[in-house]
Scaffold this motif. Structure first.
Motif, PDB file in Angstrom:
ATOM      1  N   LEU A   1      13.408 -42.717 -15.461  1.00  0.00           N
ATOM      2  CA  LEU A   1      12.703 -42.025 -14.384  1.00  0.00           C
ATOM      3  C   LEU A   1      12.727 -42.847 -13.101  1.00  0.00           C
ATOM      4  O   LEU A   1      13.050 -42.331 -12.023  1.00  0.00           O
ATOM      5  CB  LEU A   1      11.253 -41.719 -14.781  1.00  0.00           C
ATOM      6  CG  LEU A   1      10.359 -41.141 -13.665  1.00  0.00           C
ATOM      7  CD1 LEU A   1      10.906 -39.826 -13.127  1.00  0.00           C
ATOM      8  CD2 LEU A   1       8.938 -40.982 -14.165  1.00  0.00           C
TER       9      LEU A   1
ATOM     10  N   TYR B   1      14.586 -41.802  -9.687  1.00  0.00           N
ATOM     11  CA  TYR B   1      13.756 -41.679  -8.481  1.00  0.00           C
ATOM     12  C   TYR B   1      14.272 -42.596  -7.370  1.00  0.00           C
ATOM     13  O   TYR B   1      14.415 -42.174  -6.226  1.00  0.00           O
ATOM     14  CB  TYR B   1      12.304 -42.007  -8.822  1.00  0.00           C
ATOM     15  CG  TYR B   1      11.370 -41.823  -7.653  1.00  0.00           C
ATOM     16  CD1 TYR B   1      10.794 -40.588  -7.394  1.00  0.00           C
ATOM     17  CD2 TYR B   1      11.076 -42.879  -6.794  1.00  0.00           C
ATOM     18  CE1 TYR B   1       9.935 -40.406  -6.319  1.00  0.00           C
ATOM     19  CE2 TYR B   1      10.219 -42.703  -5.720  1.00  0.00           C
ATOM     20  CZ  TYR B   1       9.657 -41.476  -5.486  1.00  0.00           C
ATOM     21  OH  TYR B   1       8.820 -41.298  -4.412  1.00  0.00           O
ATOM     22  N   SER B   2      14.563 -43.839  -7.721  1.00  0.00           N
ATOM     23  CA  SER B   2      14.986 -44.801  -6.693  1.00  0.00           C
ATOM     24  C   SER B   2      16.330 -44.432  -6.093  1.00  0.00           C
ATOM     25  O   SER B   2      16.600 -44.745  -4.935  1.00  0.00           O
ATOM     26  CB  SER B   2      15.025 -46.222  -7.262  1.00  0.00           C
ATOM     27  OG  SER B   2      16.098 -46.393  -8.148  1.00  0.00           O
TER      28      SER B   2
ATOM     29  N   TYR C   1      16.099 -37.687  -8.596  1.00  0.00           N
ATOM     30  CA  TYR C   1      14.985 -36.910  -9.130  1.00  0.00           C
ATOM     31  C   TYR C   1      13.731 -37.282  -8.354  1.00  0.00           C
ATOM     32  O   TYR C   1      13.297 -38.426  -8.382  1.00  0.00           O
ATOM     33  CB  TYR C   1      14.783 -37.209 -10.622  1.00  0.00           C
ATOM     34  CG  TYR C   1      13.738 -36.324 -11.262  1.00  0.00           C
ATOM     35  CD1 TYR C   1      14.056 -35.050 -11.694  1.00  0.00           C
ATOM     36  CD2 TYR C   1      12.434 -36.770 -11.430  1.00  0.00           C
ATOM     37  CE1 TYR C   1      13.102 -34.226 -12.281  1.00  0.00           C
ATOM     38  CE2 TYR C   1      11.470 -35.958 -12.021  1.00  0.00           C
ATOM     39  CZ  TYR C   1      11.818 -34.692 -12.433  1.00  0.00           C
ATOM     40  OH  TYR C   1      10.882 -33.880 -13.010  1.00  0.00           O
ATOM     41  N   ARG C   2      13.181 -36.316  -7.661  1.00  0.00           N
ATOM     42  CA  ARG C   2      11.983 -36.573  -6.853  1.00  0.00           C
ATOM     43  C   ARG C   2      10.846 -35.613  -7.184  1.00  0.00           C
ATOM     44  O   ARG C   2       9.894 -35.505  -6.432  1.00  0.00           O
ATOM     45  CB  ARG C   2      12.321 -36.452  -5.359  1.00  0.00           C
ATOM     46  CG  ARG C   2      13.270 -37.518  -4.848  1.00  0.00           C
ATOM     47  CD  ARG C   2      12.581 -38.875  -4.925  1.00  0.00           C
ATOM     48  NE  ARG C   2      13.451 -39.948  -4.521  1.00  0.00           N
ATOM     49  CZ  ARG C   2      13.217 -40.756  -3.510  1.00  0.00           C
ATOM     50  NH1 ARG C   2      12.149 -40.601  -2.775  1.00  0.00           N
ATOM     51  NH2 ARG C   2      14.048 -41.727  -3.240  1.00  0.00           N
ATOM     52  N   ASN C   3      10.931 -34.957  -8.317  1.00  0.00           N
ATOM     53  CA  ASN C   3       9.921 -33.979  -8.697  1.00  0.00           C
ATOM     54  C   ASN C   3       8.732 -34.633  -9.415  1.00  0.00           C
ATOM     55  O   ASN C   3       8.282 -34.171 -10.455  1.00  0.00           O
ATOM     56  CB  ASN C   3      10.551 -32.895  -9.582  1.00  0.00           C
ATOM     57  CG  ASN C   3       9.670 -31.680  -9.711  1.00  0.00           C
ATOM     58  OD1 ASN C   3       8.815 -31.435  -8.864  1.00  0.00           O
ATOM     59  ND2 ASN C   3       9.857 -30.933 -10.777  1.00  0.00           N
ATOM     60  N   VAL C   4       8.288 -35.763  -8.864  1.00  0.00           N
ATOM     61  CA  VAL C   4       7.124 -36.469  -9.385  1.00  0.00           C
ATOM     62  C   VAL C   4       6.276 -36.925  -8.208  1.00  0.00           C
ATOM     63  O   VAL C   4       6.782 -37.132  -7.104  1.00  0.00           O
ATOM     64  CB  VAL C   4       7.487 -37.693 -10.255  1.00  0.00           C
ATOM     65  CG1 VAL C   4       8.180 -37.294 -11.519  1.00  0.00           C
ATOM     66  CG2 VAL C   4       8.312 -38.690  -9.491  1.00  0.00           C
TER      67      VAL C   4
ATOM     68  N   THR D   1       3.952 -39.543  -6.032  1.00  0.00           N
ATOM     69  CA  THR D   1       4.002 -40.976  -5.748  1.00  0.00           C
ATOM     70  C   THR D   1       3.112 -41.724  -6.721  1.00  0.00           C
ATOM     71  O   THR D   1       3.464 -42.804  -7.209  1.00  0.00           O
ATOM     72  CB  THR D   1       3.576 -41.246  -4.294  1.00  0.00           C
ATOM     73  OG1 THR D   1       4.435 -40.510  -3.423  1.00  0.00           O
ATOM     74  CG2 THR D   1       3.649 -42.716  -3.957  1.00  0.00           C
TER      75      THR D   1
ATOM     76  N   ILE E   1       4.984 -42.345  -9.979  1.00  0.00           N
ATOM     77  CA  ILE E   1       5.979 -43.416  -9.878  1.00  0.00           C
ATOM     78  C   ILE E   1       5.284 -44.775  -9.845  1.00  0.00           C
ATOM     79  O   ILE E   1       5.731 -45.727 -10.488  1.00  0.00           O
ATOM     80  CB  ILE E   1       6.893 -43.212  -8.646  1.00  0.00           C
ATOM     81  CG1 ILE E   1       7.869 -42.069  -8.932  1.00  0.00           C
ATOM     82  CG2 ILE E   1       7.654 -44.465  -8.295  1.00  0.00           C
ATOM     83  CD1 ILE E   1       8.829 -42.332 -10.088  1.00  0.00           C
TER      84      ILE E   1
ATOM     85  N   GLU F   1       4.298 -34.671 -15.975  1.00  0.00           N
ATOM     86  CA  GLU F   1       5.441 -35.006 -15.124  1.00  0.00           C
ATOM     87  C   GLU F   1       6.557 -35.697 -15.901  1.00  0.00           C
ATOM     88  O   GLU F   1       7.734 -35.467 -15.627  1.00  0.00           O
ATOM     89  CB  GLU F   1       4.991 -35.860 -13.939  1.00  0.00           C
ATOM     90  CG  GLU F   1       4.192 -35.055 -12.935  1.00  0.00           C
ATOM     91  CD  GLU F   1       3.783 -35.863 -11.730  1.00  0.00           C
ATOM     92  OE1 GLU F   1       4.425 -35.708 -10.684  1.00  0.00           O
ATOM     93  OE2 GLU F   1       2.825 -36.663 -11.849  1.00  0.00           O
TER      94      GLU F   1
ATOM     95  N   PHE G   1      10.439 -34.439 -16.378  1.00  0.00           N
ATOM     96  CA  PHE G   1      11.597 -35.312 -16.168  1.00  0.00           C
ATOM     97  C   PHE G   1      12.488 -35.317 -17.405  1.00  0.00           C
ATOM     98  O   PHE G   1      13.711 -35.260 -17.307  1.00  0.00           O
ATOM     99  CB  PHE G   1      11.166 -36.747 -15.840  1.00  0.00           C
ATOM    100  CG  PHE G   1      12.324 -37.704 -15.836  1.00  0.00           C
ATOM    101  CD1 PHE G   1      13.266 -37.670 -14.807  1.00  0.00           C
ATOM    102  CD2 PHE G   1      12.495 -38.612 -16.861  1.00  0.00           C
ATOM    103  CE1 PHE G   1      14.354 -38.532 -14.811  1.00  0.00           C
ATOM    104  CE2 PHE G   1      13.576 -39.478 -16.879  1.00  0.00           C
ATOM    105  CZ  PHE G   1      14.510 -39.440 -15.845  1.00  0.00           C
TER     106      PHE G   1
END
Length: 133
Positions: free
Chosen positions: A60, A64-65, A69-72, A74, A77, A120, A124
């Protein structure tokens, strides 16, 4: 049960400020992921079920980095990075060098973080299984 959750929350919260420093810093994040992978690989048998959860956390943060995948949120993360920071830290509650029990706290913090972000992380996981990862 309540006391246990407060304890894990407190342990993980210690790493939240540091975790924020990783957001948007792909090089620093990659270094953390490399440390987590190496430690997880060395201690795979000691982590039990937490090993698979840890791999999902690593994937994840990597996705994200890289912006894949940005469907989380902040907060999610930060929670995951905080759990990874706890995992790689040599200064956690039960020192890792204590054979047989040194990873109990690591596994517990990973499990606690997973409970906090279960919706979340499930999304993912579905995204990852769809082959887009």
């Amino acid at each position: 049960m309540f006391r246990k959750n407060v304890f894990f929350e407190r342990e993980q919260d210690k790493y939240d400020d540091e975790a924020k420093d990783y957001l948007g810093n792909q090089q620093k994040t990659q270094q953390l992921l490399n440390k987590a992978r190496k430690k997880a690989q060395r201690k795979k048998g000691n982590l039990g079920d937490a090993w698979n959860k840890l791999q999902l956390f690593i994937d994840l943060v990597k996705a994200y980095s890289k912006g894949e995948y940005r469907n989380v949120s902040t907060k999610t993360i930060i929670t995951v990075i905080g759990a990874l920071l706890y995992f790689v830290s040599p200064l956690d509650l039960i020192p890792d060098f204590l054979l047989g029990i040194g990873f109990i706290d690591d596994a517990a913090v990973i499990g606690y973080a997973l409970k906090k972000i279960s919706t979340e992380i499930d999304a993912f996981s579905v995204w990852k299984m769809s082959g887009r990862y």
